[in-house]
Design a protein around this motif. Structure first.
Motif, PDB file in Angstrom:
ATOM      1  N   LYS A 177       7.524   7.886  -5.043  1.00  0.00           N
ATOM      2  CA  LYS A 177       7.764   8.488  -6.352  1.00  0.00           C
ATOM      3  C   LYS A 177       8.735   7.679  -7.198  1.00  0.00           C
ATOM      4  O   LYS A 177       8.887   7.944  -8.379  1.00  0.00           O
ATOM      5  CB  LYS A 177       8.283   9.926  -6.170  1.00  0.00           C
ATOM      6  CG  LYS A 177       7.262  10.858  -5.538  1.00  0.00           C
ATOM      7  CD  LYS A 177       7.809  12.277  -5.430  1.00  0.00           C
ATOM      8  CE  LYS A 177       6.781  13.218  -4.833  1.00  0.00           C
ATOM      9  NZ  LYS A 177       7.295  14.601  -4.705  1.00  0.00           N
ATOM     10  N   ARG A 178       9.405   6.733  -6.602  1.00  0.00           N
ATOM     11  CA  ARG A 178      10.345   5.918  -7.378  1.00  0.00           C
ATOM     12  C   ARG A 178      10.394   4.522  -6.782  1.00  0.00           C
ATOM     13  O   ARG A 178      10.093   4.308  -5.609  1.00  0.00           O
ATOM     14  CB  ARG A 178      11.751   6.522  -7.344  1.00  0.00           C
ATOM     15  CG  ARG A 178      12.352   6.609  -5.947  1.00  0.00           C
ATOM     16  CD  ARG A 178      13.757   7.181  -5.967  1.00  0.00           C
ATOM     17  NE  ARG A 178      14.299   7.284  -4.627  1.00  0.00           N
ATOM     18  CZ  ARG A 178      14.859   6.287  -3.955  1.00  0.00           C
ATOM     19  NH1 ARG A 178      14.929   5.094  -4.510  1.00  0.00           N
ATOM     20  NH2 ARG A 178      15.337   6.455  -2.743  1.00  0.00           N
ATOM     21  N   GLY A 179      10.746   3.555  -7.607  1.00  0.00           N
ATOM     22  CA  GLY A 179      10.922   2.203  -7.129  1.00  0.00           C
ATOM     23  C   GLY A 179      12.253   2.053  -6.425  1.00  0.00           C
ATOM     24  O   GLY A 179      13.232   2.717  -6.766  1.00  0.00           O
ATOM     25  N   ASP A 180      12.300   1.191  -5.441  1.00  0.00           N
ATOM     26  CA  ASP A 180      13.523   1.010  -4.669  1.00  0.00           C
ATOM     27  C   ASP A 180      14.454  -0.044  -5.261  1.00  0.00           C
ATOM     28  O   ASP A 180      15.647  -0.048  -4.975  1.00  0.00           O
ATOM     29  CB  ASP A 180      13.181   0.589  -3.231  1.00  0.00           C
ATOM     30  CG  ASP A 180      12.596   1.732  -2.427  1.00  0.00           C
ATOM     31  OD1 ASP A 180      13.068   2.865  -2.597  1.00  0.00           O
ATOM     32  OD2 ASP A 180      11.660   1.494  -1.648  1.00  0.00           O
ATOM     33  N   ALA A 181      13.909  -0.973  -6.050  1.00  0.00           N
ATOM     34  CA  ALA A 181      14.695  -2.136  -6.447  1.00  0.00           C
ATOM     35  C   ALA A 181      14.957  -2.224  -7.944  1.00  0.00           C
ATOM     36  O   ALA A 181      16.051  -2.571  -8.360  1.00  0.00           O
ATOM     37  CB  ALA A 181      13.982  -3.415  -5.974  1.00  0.00           C
TER      38      ALA A 181
ATOM     39  N   VAL B  98       0.842  -1.199   0.000  1.00  0.00           N
ATOM     40  CA  VAL B  98       0.000   0.000   0.000  1.00  0.00           C
ATOM     41  C   VAL B  98       0.875   1.246   0.000  1.00  0.00           C
ATOM     42  O   VAL B  98       0.693   2.159  -0.813  1.00  0.00           O
ATOM     43  CB  VAL B  98      -0.952   0.005   1.211  1.00  0.00           C
ATOM     44  CG1 VAL B  98      -1.784   1.283   1.222  1.00  0.00           C
ATOM     45  CG2 VAL B  98      -1.878  -1.206   1.172  1.00  0.00           C
ATOM     46  N   SER B  99       1.859   1.299   0.907  1.00  0.00           N
ATOM     47  CA  SER B  99       2.740   2.468   0.953  1.00  0.00           C
ATOM     48  C   SER B  99       3.599   2.569  -0.296  1.00  0.00           C
ATOM     49  O   SER B  99       3.981   3.662  -0.716  1.00  0.00           O
ATOM     50  CB  SER B  99       3.628   2.424   2.203  1.00  0.00           C
ATOM     51  OG  SER B  99       4.448   1.270   2.201  1.00  0.00           O
ATOM     52  N   ALA B 100       3.904   1.413  -0.931  1.00  0.00           N
ATOM     53  CA  ALA B 100       4.721   1.439  -2.146  1.00  0.00           C
ATOM     54  C   ALA B 100       4.036   2.201  -3.269  1.00  0.00           C
ATOM     55  O   ALA B 100       4.695   2.775  -4.143  1.00  0.00           O
ATOM     56  CB  ALA B 100       5.033   0.013  -2.593  1.00  0.00           C
ATOM     57  N   LEU B 101       2.708   2.228  -3.267  1.00  0.00           N
ATOM     58  CA  LEU B 101       1.969   2.965  -4.293  1.00  0.00           C
ATOM     59  C   LEU B 101       2.230   4.465  -4.227  1.00  0.00           C
ATOM     60  O   LEU B 101       2.128   5.165  -5.237  1.00  0.00           O
ATOM     61  CB  LEU B 101       0.463   2.713  -4.139  1.00  0.00           C
ATOM     62  CG  LEU B 101      -0.099   1.415  -4.720  1.00  0.00           C
ATOM     63  CD1 LEU B 101      -1.554   1.263  -4.318  1.00  0.00           C
ATOM     64  CD2 LEU B 101       0.029   1.414  -6.232  1.00  0.00           C
ATOM     65  N   PHE B 102       2.573   4.960  -3.027  1.00  0.00           N
ATOM     66  CA  PHE B 102       2.718   6.394  -2.836  1.00  0.00           C
ATOM     67  C   PHE B 102       4.133   6.899  -3.094  1.00  0.00           C
ATOM     68  O   PHE B 102       4.364   8.102  -3.149  1.00  0.00           O
ATOM     69  CB  PHE B 102       2.305   6.773  -1.410  1.00  0.00           C
ATOM     70  CG  PHE B 102       0.840   6.600  -1.144  1.00  0.00           C
ATOM     71  CD1 PHE B 102      -0.059   7.605  -1.435  1.00  0.00           C
ATOM     72  CD2 PHE B 102       0.362   5.415  -0.621  1.00  0.00           C
ATOM     73  CE1 PHE B 102      -1.411   7.438  -1.201  1.00  0.00           C
ATOM     74  CE2 PHE B 102      -0.989   5.237  -0.378  1.00  0.00           C
ATOM     75  CZ  PHE B 102      -1.879   6.255  -0.673  1.00  0.00           C
TER      76      PHE B 102
ATOM     77  N   ILE C  90       5.126  -3.772  -6.984  1.00  0.00           N
ATOM     78  CA  ILE C  90       4.154  -2.706  -7.198  1.00  0.00           C
ATOM     79  C   ILE C  90       4.821  -1.337  -7.251  1.00  0.00           C
ATOM     80  O   ILE C  90       4.290  -0.382  -7.827  1.00  0.00           O
ATOM     81  CB  ILE C  90       3.066  -2.746  -6.096  1.00  0.00           C
ATOM     82  CG1 ILE C  90       1.755  -2.120  -6.607  1.00  0.00           C
ATOM     83  CG2 ILE C  90       3.521  -2.064  -4.819  1.00  0.00           C
ATOM     84  CD1 ILE C  90       0.582  -2.323  -5.672  1.00  0.00           C
ATOM     85  N   GLY C  91       6.029  -1.246  -6.650  1.00  0.00           N
ATOM     86  CA  GLY C  91       6.727   0.035  -6.626  1.00  0.00           C
ATOM     87  C   GLY C  91       7.581   0.312  -7.849  1.00  0.00           C
ATOM     88  O   GLY C  91       8.118   1.416  -7.996  1.00  0.00           O
ATOM     89  N   ALA C  92       7.701  -0.669  -8.756  1.00  0.00           N
ATOM     90  CA  ALA C  92       8.518  -0.467  -9.960  1.00  0.00           C
ATOM     91  C   ALA C  92       7.892   0.602 -10.849  1.00  0.00           C
ATOM     92  O   ALA C  92       6.725   0.483 -11.245  1.00  0.00           O
ATOM     93  CB  ALA C  92       8.652  -1.778 -10.719  1.00  0.00           C
TER      94      ALA C  92
END
Length: 313
Positions: free
Chosen positions: A93-97, A87-91, A229-231
Motif C-alpha cells: 500500500k505504500r512505497g518503502d523508499a 511482484v510483491s511490491a505491486l501489492f 515499482i513500489g513508489a
C-alpha cells in the motif's frame, strides 16, 4: 544492435534532486533542436534506448537527452528495503523508499541541468507512467507527452494488476545469471527475448550483441526494481493531464496489455492512441519510423509554447 559511431553521446553529467544524483547525457547531433527527454523503464538504464532511434529523432528536429532513473544505471541507488521482489511490491500500500512524485521531480531536475525550461517527453514502460506524472505535477515544463507501453500513472496495486501480465513479470523477476560480464550479456539477451513480439523473428545474435554493448546489471537487481515499482503516486488522476498526448502501445506486448494504452487514451482529454503491429514491450527497428513520425506530428500539432527561450530551449 548499437551501431552508432563513437562520440554520438555527450559525456555523462549528473543532475541533483536532493541527495539523489541522476546520470544523463545528450545526443550530440541536432543539439539545438526542440528538447526531447527520454524516460526509461523498470530496471533498465538509459542505454536501452537504441542509438538508431535517437539518431532518427534528432533527424526529426529534436535535441535528444536521456537519463537513468533513480535506482538504475549510473544514478543513485537507494538502501535496501523490506520489499525485495517487484511482484510483491505491486501489492504493498505504500512505497518503502520514495514516492512517484520524487521520480517525477527527477525528470525536472534533469531538465534543469540541461537548461531546458520545457521539453517534449517520451516515456517507455515505467518511464511512460513517470512521464504522465510529470505532465500532471509540472505541466508548464511539458510541451507534449508520449507515453509508450505504460499503465495509467494513477493505477496502483490491484488496479495496476489488471494491465500487467503477471506470468511475464514473474519471469522477468526470476532471471538469475552470474554477476559477471557474460552473465549480464546473457541476462540482457534473455530480457530482450522475453519482451519481444512473438510475431517477428527473434535475432539471438543481435540481442547478445546489443547486450554486450550495454552491460546493464539492473535487469537482475530485484531490490532496485521493487523500490521503483513500489513508489506510490498521491497526485491527481490522469484525467487532469492537459498537455498534447500521444499513447503508443505494441499490439503484441507480452508484459503490459494493450488495454492499458487504450485506458490511458480514453481518459486523457484529446489524446490519441496508436497501436503498433508486431511490436512487443520493446523499441524494435522496424517501428522506429512510425514512432518518430508520430512524435514529430504531435510536436507540430502542439506548436511552439511561449515558455521556450530565444535559443529554442
Amino acid at each position: 544492435m548499437n551501431s552508432s559511431p563513437p562520440g554520438s553521446w555527450s559525456p555523462v553529467r549528473r543532475a541533483a534532486n536532493g541527495a539523489v544524483r541522476l546520470a544523463f547525457d545528450q545526443w550530440t547531433e541536432r543539439a539545438d533542436g526542440e528538447p526531447l527527454l527520454l524516460v526509461i523503464g523498470l530496471g533498465a538504464n538509459r542505454k536501452w534506448f537504441p542509438d538508431g532511434l535517437c539518431r532518427m529523432l534528432a533527424g526529426r528536429g529534436f535535441a535528444v537527452a536521456r537519463y537513468d532513473q533513480r535506482d538504475g544505471g549510473e544514478s543513485t541507488h537507494l538502501p535496501p528495503t523490506a520489499t525485495r521482489n517487484p511482484v510483491s511490491a505491486l501489492f504493498r500500500k505504500r512505497g518503502d523508499a520514495y514516492t512517484a512524485e520524487d521520480m517525477a521531480d527527477d525528470a525536472v531536475a534533469v531538465m534543469d541541468a540541461l537548461g531546458w525550461t520545457s521539453a517534449h517527453l517520451l516515456g517507455v514502460s515505467l518511464g511512460g507512467a513517470v512521464a504522465q506524472r510529470v505532465a500532471l505535477r509540472h505541466p508548464d515544463r511539458v510541451r507534449t507527452l508520449t507515453s509508450m507501453a505504460a499503465v495509467p500513472a494513477d493505477a496502483a496495486g490491484l488496479a495496476a494488476l489488471r494491465y500487467v501480465r503477471l506470468r511475464t513479470l514473474a519471469k522477468f523477476a526470476g532471471l538469475r545469471y552470474p554477476d559477471t560480464d557474460e552473465g549480464n550479456i546473457a541476462a540482457g539477451a534473455a530480457v530482450r527475448r522475453l519482451l519481444a513480439s512473438p510475431n517477428r523473428p527473434f535475432d539471438e545474435s543481435a540481442a547478445r550483441d546489443a547486450a554486450a554493448h550495454n552491460l546493464d546489471s539492473g535487469t537482475q537487481d530485484q531490490q532496485a526494481q521493487s523500490r521503483q515499482i513500489g513508489a506510490q503516486w498521491h497526485g491527481p488522476k490522469i484525467d487532469a493531464i492537459a498537455r498534447p498526448t500521444l499513447v503508443l502501445h505494441g499490439q503484441d506486448d507480452p508484459l503490459i496489455k494493450p488495454r492499458a494504452g487504450k485506458a490511458i487514451a480514453s481518459r486523457v482529454p484529446g489524446s490519441r492512441l496508436v497501436l503498433l503491429p508486431r511490436v512487443g514491450h520493446e523499441l524494435p527497428e522496424p517501428a522506429w519510423d512510425r514512432i518518430t513520425t508520430e512524435i514529430r506530428a504531435l510536436a507540430d500539432t502542439a506548436g511552439r509554447p511561449s515558455t521556450r527561450s530565444a535559443t529554442g530551449r
